[in-house]
Motif scaffolding. Structure first.
Motif, short mmCIF file in Angstrom:
data_model
loop_
_atom_site.label_atom_id
_atom_site.label_comp_id
_atom_site.label_asym_id
_atom_site.label_seq_id
_atom_site.Cartn_x
_atom_site.Cartn_y
_atom_site.Cartn_z
N ARG A 27 2.45 45.43 9.61
CA ARG A 27 3.69 45.00 9.04
C ARG A 27 3.69 43.59 9.63
O ARG A 27 3.19 43.09 10.96
CB ARG A 27 4.67 45.71 9.88
N CYS A 28 3.98 42.66 8.73
CA CYS A 28 4.19 41.26 8.94
C CYS A 28 5.62 40.81 9.19
O CYS A 28 6.46 40.79 8.05
CB CYS A 28 3.45 40.42 7.99
N ARG A 29 6.38 40.56 10.19
CA ARG A 29 7.85 40.43 10.42
C ARG A 29 8.16 38.83 10.69
O ARG A 29 7.14 38.34 11.07
CB ARG A 29 8.35 41.28 11.69
N GLY A 30 9.02 38.52 10.00
CA GLY A 30 9.44 37.00 10.28
C GLY A 30 8.66 36.22 9.42
O GLY A 30 8.51 35.07 9.78
N THR A 76 5.25 47.03 0.43
CA THR A 76 6.53 47.19 0.41
C THR A 76 7.10 45.82 1.21
O THR A 76 6.41 45.39 2.09
CB THR A 76 7.30 48.24 1.06
N CYS A 77 8.14 45.13 0.21
CA CYS A 77 8.84 44.05 1.10
C CYS A 77 10.38 44.58 0.95
O CYS A 77 10.92 44.32 -0.11
CB CYS A 77 8.52 42.75 0.38
N GLY A 78 10.51 45.09 1.99
CA GLY A 78 11.93 45.67 2.09
C GLY A 78 12.97 44.81 2.49
O GLY A 78 14.21 44.88 2.54
N PHE A 98 11.10 36.74 4.87
CA PHE A 98 10.56 38.18 4.48
C PHE A 98 10.04 38.88 5.39
O PHE A 98 9.22 38.42 6.51
CB PHE A 98 10.20 38.14 3.20
N ASP A 99 10.03 40.42 5.20
CA ASP A 99 9.11 41.31 6.01
C ASP A 99 8.20 41.96 5.08
O ASP A 99 8.73 42.49 4.03
CB ASP A 99 9.95 42.38 7.00
N LEU A 100 7.02 42.07 5.55
CA LEU A 100 5.76 42.58 4.38
C LEU A 100 5.27 43.70 5.16
O LEU A 100 5.08 43.80 6.46
CB LEU A 100 4.84 41.75 3.98
N GLU A 101 5.12 44.94 4.60
CA GLU A 101 4.60 46.12 5.03
C GLU A 101 3.38 46.73 3.89
O GLU A 101 3.98 46.72 2.85
CB GLU A 101 5.38 47.12 5.53
#
Length: 225
Positions: A27-30, A76-78, A98-101
């Motif tokens: 997960r890539c947050r921020g 997913t980019c939720g 964005f946050d990417l998972e």
């Protein structure tokens, strides 16, 4: 036992499935794409540094990249949005956060796709002449694999209970407590129950008959007749 939180069993017409692994995730947050603000009507197309279009370009590249890695990798980019303090219908957005998972049962696949994500971001920024971006804060959850002996015994019990020669064996895309047990070397297995529309959906629907079949599989596995 657990409902399947996706549509696989429903699509296959199978009431019950046996889990072989629980996908890990990165997960890539921020994360951020930074462009340059401008007027929507006066800025020529060839002079725009539109963060929204760059973000859309990046998401398309990542979606195409998942096809190279096969069906086990999902992305997913939720969470995504422009700056509510500055955005508007007449403004070229200068920022998308964005946050990417992405998830896979393979740690190698997760690491390779993360590198692909970084390279794709750099390529988009360079081609669109955007100032910079942030990859986001990376957190990792490793995949968990069900105990082969337990899994095979559950498959045997599913064969007997469901009266099918080829019971479904599938990965779990969602995380579960079972992954914690497996990570501590506790022999672990999971039985999935068909759940129409998956989870995180108000229309999700598990049939009680499917639940009873899964219970029968578990009963046999625990030593029942």
């Amino acid at each position: 036992m657990h409902i399947e939180q996706g549509p696989v069993l429903h699509t296959l017409g199978a009431p019950v499935g046996i889990v072989d692994s629980i996908r890990g995730n990165y997960r890539c947050r921020g994360a951020e794409i930074r462009g340059e603000a401008g007027h929507s009507g006066t800025t020529p197309n060839d002079q725009r540094k539109d963060a929204v279009l760059a973000f859309a370009d990046l998401m398309h590249r990542l979606e195409q990249g998942t096809k190279v890695f096969g069906d086990d990798l999902v992305m997913t980019c939720g969470v995504a949005g422009t700056d509510p303090a500055r955005h508007g219908p007449t403004t070229i957005a200068d920022l998308v956060k964005f946050d990417l998972e992405f998830r896979s049962s393979s740690e190698v696949t997760l690491e390779l796709f993360y590198r692909f994500y970084r390279a794709s971001t750099e390529a988009v920024l360079a081609q669109r002449r955007l100032p910079n971006g942030l990859f986001g804060v990376l957190t990792k959850t490793l995949a968990a694999h069900m105990d082969p002996e337990v899994r095979n015994d559950l498959l045997r019990c599913a064969h007997l209970t469901l009266d099918t020669e080829d019971p479904v064996c599938l990965p779990s895309g969602a995380g579960h407590d079972a992954a914690v047990f497996a990570g501590m070397d506790v022999p672990t297995g999971m039985i999935f129950i068909r759940n129409e529309h998956g989870s995180h959906n108000p229309k999700e629907s598990m049939r009680m008959d499917d639940f009873l079949l899964a219970t029968g599989v578990l009963y046999r596995a625990m030593g029942g007749v």
